[in-house]
Scaffold this motif. Structure first.
Motif, short mmCIF file in Angstrom:
data_model
loop_
_atom_site.label_atom_id
_atom_site.label_comp_id
_atom_site.label_asym_id
_atom_site.label_seq_id
_atom_site.Cartn_x
_atom_site.Cartn_y
_atom_site.Cartn_z
N PRO A 1 0.82 -1.22 0.00
CA PRO A 1 0.00 0.00 0.00
C PRO A 1 0.86 1.27 0.00
O PRO A 1 0.35 2.36 -0.21
N ILE A 2 2.15 1.13 0.22
CA ILE A 2 3.06 2.28 0.24
C ILE A 2 3.68 2.44 -1.15
O ILE A 2 4.19 1.48 -1.71
N ASP A 3 3.61 3.62 -1.71
CA ASP A 3 4.13 3.91 -3.04
C ASP A 3 5.16 5.03 -2.97
O ASP A 3 5.08 5.90 -2.11
N LEU A 4 6.09 5.01 -3.91
CA LEU A 4 7.01 6.14 -4.04
C LEU A 4 6.25 7.36 -4.54
O LEU A 4 6.49 8.48 -4.11
N VAL A 5 5.36 7.13 -5.49
CA VAL A 5 4.51 8.20 -6.00
C VAL A 5 3.07 7.82 -5.63
O VAL A 5 2.56 6.83 -6.12
N PRO A 6 2.42 8.58 -4.76
CA PRO A 6 1.07 8.22 -4.30
C PRO A 6 0.07 8.11 -5.44
O PRO A 6 0.13 8.86 -6.42
N ASP A 7 -0.85 7.16 -5.31
CA ASP A 7 -1.84 6.93 -6.36
C ASP A 7 -2.88 8.05 -6.47
O ASP A 7 -3.59 8.13 -7.46
N PHE A 8 -2.97 8.93 -5.45
CA PHE A 8 -3.93 10.03 -5.59
C PHE A 8 -3.46 11.03 -6.63
O PHE A 8 -4.23 11.85 -7.12
N LEU A 9 -2.18 10.98 -7.00
CA LEU A 9 -1.69 11.73 -8.17
C LEU A 9 -1.96 10.82 -9.37
O LEU A 9 -1.08 10.12 -9.85
N VAL A 10 -3.17 10.81 -9.82
CA VAL A 10 -3.74 9.76 -10.66
C VAL A 10 -2.82 9.30 -11.79
O VAL A 10 -2.42 8.14 -11.83
N LEU A 11 -2.48 10.14 -12.69
CA LEU A 11 -1.70 9.69 -13.84
C LEU A 11 -0.29 9.26 -13.47
O LEU A 11 0.19 8.22 -13.91
#
Length: 119
Positions: A66-76
């Motif tokens: 669930p941890i991302d380098l680039v968060p998924d709320f920054l959609v593209l």
């Protein structure tokens, strides 16, 4: 834009490699992945290093984490980094499993031809 083109080129290369006549098909490669992992970890297959196997494992962890380098709320951008890791992982696994299947065939041919099988 360059990253999208590189990912598209990588996906196309994987498709070309899997669909070449005389090469193992997609499902044969997928079924070979557990054998490949076992052979690499036990040292029976030297065509792939344990470091690359570890990188692939980290890629899987990155995709399911669930941890991302680039968060998924920054959609593209957030989805694009996951997709890039997925394409790299898919291409690496399918390519390596195809080479592993060739390795297995050589061992079987060597055994059937009477020559000792070398691993």
């Amino acid at each position: 834009m360059m990253a999208k083109a590189a990912r598209a080129a990588a996906a196309w290369k994987v498709y070309r490699d899997v669909s070449k006549p005389g090469t193992p098909g997609l499902m044969a490669r997928v079924r070979a992945i557990p054998r490949l992992i076992g052979a690499v970890t036990s040292g029976r297959y030297e065509g792939m290093g344990k470091g690359k196997l570890a990188m692939m494992g980290l890629g899987v962890l990155y995709l399911i984490s669930p941890i991302d380098l680039v968060p998924d709320f920054l959609v593209l951008v957030g989805v694009a980094d996951d997709f890039g890791v997925f394409l790299w992982l898919l291409g690496s696994l399918l390519g390596e499993s195809g080479r592993y299947l060739d390795h297995e065939r050589k061992i079987v041919r060597g055994t059937l031809d009477g020559a000792p099988a070398v691993e």
